[in-house]
Design an enzyme around this catalytic site. Structure first.
Site, PDB file in Angstrom:
ATOM      1  N   LYS A  33      38.544  31.501  51.569  1.00  0.00           N
ATOM      2  CA  LYS A  33      37.868  32.549  52.350  1.00  0.00           C
ATOM      3  C   LYS A  33      36.932  33.364  51.455  1.00  0.00           C
ATOM      4  O   LYS A  33      37.055  33.307  50.213  1.00  0.00           O
ATOM      5  CB  LYS A  33      38.916  33.454  53.005  1.00  0.00           C
ATOM      6  CG  LYS A  33      39.796  34.191  52.008  1.00  0.00           C
ATOM      7  CD  LYS A  33      41.046  34.764  52.685  1.00  0.00           C
ATOM      8  CE  LYS A  33      41.894  35.536  51.683  1.00  0.00           C
ATOM      9  NZ  LYS A  33      43.227  35.849  52.221  1.00  0.00           N
ATOM     10  N   ARG A 128      50.062  42.756  60.190  1.00  0.00           N
ATOM     11  CA  ARG A 128      48.631  42.592  59.990  1.00  0.00           C
ATOM     12  C   ARG A 128      48.102  41.608  61.014  1.00  0.00           C
ATOM     13  O   ARG A 128      47.398  41.980  61.933  1.00  0.00           O
ATOM     14  CB  ARG A 128      48.357  42.140  58.547  1.00  0.00           C
ATOM     15  CG  ARG A 128      46.903  42.220  58.167  1.00  0.00           C
ATOM     16  CD  ARG A 128      46.650  41.828  56.725  1.00  0.00           C
ATOM     17  NE  ARG A 128      46.892  40.409  56.455  1.00  0.00           N
ATOM     18  CZ  ARG A 128      46.492  39.785  55.350  1.00  0.00           C
ATOM     19  NH1 ARG A 128      45.848  40.451  54.404  1.00  0.00           N
ATOM     20  NH2 ARG A 128      46.746  38.509  55.166  1.00  0.00           N
ATOM     21  N   TYR A 242      23.058  58.379  32.484  1.00  0.00           N
ATOM     22  CA  TYR A 242      23.099  59.467  33.473  1.00  0.00           C
ATOM     23  C   TYR A 242      24.164  60.506  33.152  1.00  0.00           C
ATOM     24  O   TYR A 242      25.284  60.152  32.744  1.00  0.00           O
ATOM     25  CB  TYR A 242      23.417  58.898  34.864  1.00  0.00           C
ATOM     26  CG  TYR A 242      22.245  58.258  35.557  1.00  0.00           C
ATOM     27  CD1 TYR A 242      21.090  58.986  35.829  1.00  0.00           C
ATOM     28  CD2 TYR A 242      22.309  56.933  35.969  1.00  0.00           C
ATOM     29  CE1 TYR A 242      20.017  58.395  36.478  1.00  0.00           C
ATOM     30  CE2 TYR A 242      21.250  56.334  36.630  1.00  0.00           C
ATOM     31  CZ  TYR A 242      20.099  57.073  36.885  1.00  0.00           C
ATOM     32  OH  TYR A 242      19.059  56.490  37.530  1.00  0.00           O
ATOM     33  N   MET A 290      22.895  51.318  38.403  1.00  0.00           N
ATOM     34  CA  MET A 290      22.812  50.258  39.407  1.00  0.00           C
ATOM     35  C   MET A 290      22.497  48.905  38.756  1.00  0.00           C
ATOM     36  O   MET A 290      23.050  47.883  39.149  1.00  0.00           O
ATOM     37  CB  MET A 290      21.750  50.593  40.452  1.00  0.00           C
ATOM     38  CG  MET A 290      21.784  49.673  41.654  1.00  0.00           C
ATOM     39  SD  MET A 290      20.487  50.045  42.854  1.00  0.00           S
ATOM     40  CE  MET A 290      20.988  51.653  43.449  1.00  0.00           C
TER      41      MET A 290
HETATM   42  C1  LIG Z   1      44.262  35.399  51.348  1.00  0.00           C
HETATM   43  C2  LIG Z   1      45.443  34.743  51.953  1.00  0.00           C
HETATM   44  C3  LIG Z   1      46.141  33.744  51.249  1.00  0.00           C
HETATM   45  C4  LIG Z   1      45.918  33.464  49.787  1.00  0.00           C
HETATM   46  O1  LIG Z   1      46.550  34.476  49.060  1.00  0.00           O
HETATM   47  P1  LIG Z   1      46.528  34.546  47.468  1.00  0.00           P
HETATM   48  O2  LIG Z   1      47.355  35.734  47.146  1.00  0.00           O
HETATM   49  O3  LIG Z   1      45.096  34.719  47.085  1.00  0.00           O
HETATM   50  O4  LIG Z   1      47.092  33.282  46.940  1.00  0.00           O
HETATM   51  C5  LIG Z   1      47.113  33.038  51.922  1.00  0.00           C
HETATM   52  N1  LIG Z   1      47.427  33.330  53.208  1.00  0.00           N
HETATM   53  C6  LIG Z   1      46.815  34.304  53.899  1.00  0.00           C
HETATM   54  C7  LIG Z   1      47.215  34.575  55.299  1.00  0.00           C
HETATM   55  C8  LIG Z   1      45.800  35.051  53.297  1.00  0.00           C
HETATM   56  O5  LIG Z   1      45.197  36.031  53.978  1.00  0.00           O
END
Ligand SMILES: *Cc1c(COP(=O)(O)O)cnc(C)c1O
Length: 346
Positions: A33, A128, A242, A290
């Site tokens: 992701k 969640r 800065y 920046m």
């Molecule tokens: C992001 C995520 C993972 C991976 O988790 P890591 O801690 O990066 O290994 C697995 N399952 C779900 C549902 C996630 O949101």
């Protein structure tokens, strides 16, 4: 070198995935992701597919479509967000497997795409995403009749293996799923590193593949080098950057590197941050701008052409500590940087 260079070692990435796969009691998937945690979806996913990963996870259907374009037909692509309104076309065209999070999503999926594959996400206590025990009880019979590709849940505290929440979630997940035929998944990176009771049929490592904690033995994957634009001598009593936030107490050589918070380098890191040159630490002086950062290179015999921020001497989690955050945020912050990305070792 005019541009900062973000180097991604796909050999190390694949080695990390293989190590987590070897530790998994069953199969290991791969979580890609957020543009593969900021490192680039297509090259990362292609390297993992070549190494044998057959099941991938993304957050959104749009990411799933991009992943399908990169991988072609074959690998299974699960979508954590499930089947959201308006996603039916993407899910069908890219042959995605939504992880249905509620009875509403299940109704939507069955109506929009009868017969199309799906998985189920259960909430085992994190609050969640996923069906709560009562939701699941209401749809379980029908869902299992249709043969879900995966039934999964996610741990809230897996980065602390001894946390009592882990055992509570495991018990809840087992209550909700023991005896079903569909493959099950509970653990991400943290879960792989815990007792095999947390592994089930498929694990879902993400951060460990990219070289981050809690996988302490991970090989570093990312190297980031910033070019030095200019070097100057600063006299005692002069300030740098800065707000005059740093004032020289002794004669100092300051290198100004090209890169800043506009490149995802979190401004709050500055007081605890160093760059490296051939193993010598070079502390940041003054605030992160920046596009620019002042670095103390007095210890170096020659003015350097580049300075290293991430690499063997300083890892993603060292930066996270300096920023008061986690490695995940450091990596995904890099995604918006003005970096030339180079890949090696696939
Ligand atoms: C992001 C995520 C993972 C991976 O988790 P890591 O801690 O990066 O290994 C697995 N399952 C779900 C549902 C996630 O949101």
């Amino acid at each position: 070198m005019a541009e900062a260079e973000l180097h991604i070692d796909l050999g190390a990435l694949v080695a990390n995935w293989r190590a987590l796969s070897d530790r998994s009691a069953g199969e290991a998937g791969a979580v890609v992701k957020a543009d593969a945690y900021g490192l680039g979806l297509a090259p990362v996913a292609q390297a993992l597919a070549e190494a044998g990963a057959r099941r991938f996870f993304v957050a959104l259907a749009e990411e799933g479509a991009a992943l399908r374009a990169a991988l072609g037909a074959g690998p299974e692509i699960f979508v954590f967000g499930g089947h959201m309104a308006g996603d039916a076309g993407l899910i069908r065209d890219a042959a995605l497997v939504p992880l249905l999070n509620s009875p509403e999503q299940m109704a939507r999926h069955l109506e929009a795409a009868p017969g199309a594959p799906f998985g189920i996400q259960l909430d085992s206590g994190m609050n969640r995403l996923g069906m709560e025990p009562a939701d699941w009880a209401a749809v379980k019979g029908r869902a299992l009749d249709l043969g879900p590709r995966l039934v999964m849940s996610h741990l809230a505290c897996a980065d602390e293996s001894g946390h009592p929440m882990n055992a509570r979630q495991l018990a809840t997940f087992r209550q909700m799923t023991d005896g079903i035929e569909a493959p099950r998944s509970l653990g991400a990176t943290g879960g792989v590193l815990m007792d095999p009771a947390y592994h089930f049929d498929l694990t879902r490592p993400g951060i460990g593949v990219y070289g981050g904690l809690p996988f302490a033995e991970a090989r570093p994957v990312v190297t980031l080098r910033l070019p030095v634009i200019q070097t100057r001598q600063v006299a005692v009593g002069e300030s740098v950057g800065y707000g005059m936030a740093w004032i020289a107490q002794e004669p100092t050589r300051i290198a100004t590197v090209s890169g800043g918070y506009g490149d995802g380098l979190i401004r709050a890191m500055a007081p605890r941050l160093s760059f490296h040159h051939a193993g010598t630490p070079c502390p940041v002086r003054g605030r992160i701008s920046m596009d620019l950062i002042g670095v103390d290179v007095t210890a170096l015999p020659e003015p350097p052409e580049t300075l290293e921020l991430l690499g063997a001497h300083q890892r993603v989690d060292d930066l996270a500590e300096a920023a008061g955050t986690i490695g995940y945020e450091i990596l995904t912050s890099l995604a918006n940087g003005r970096y030339a990305r180079r890949y090696s070792g696939a």
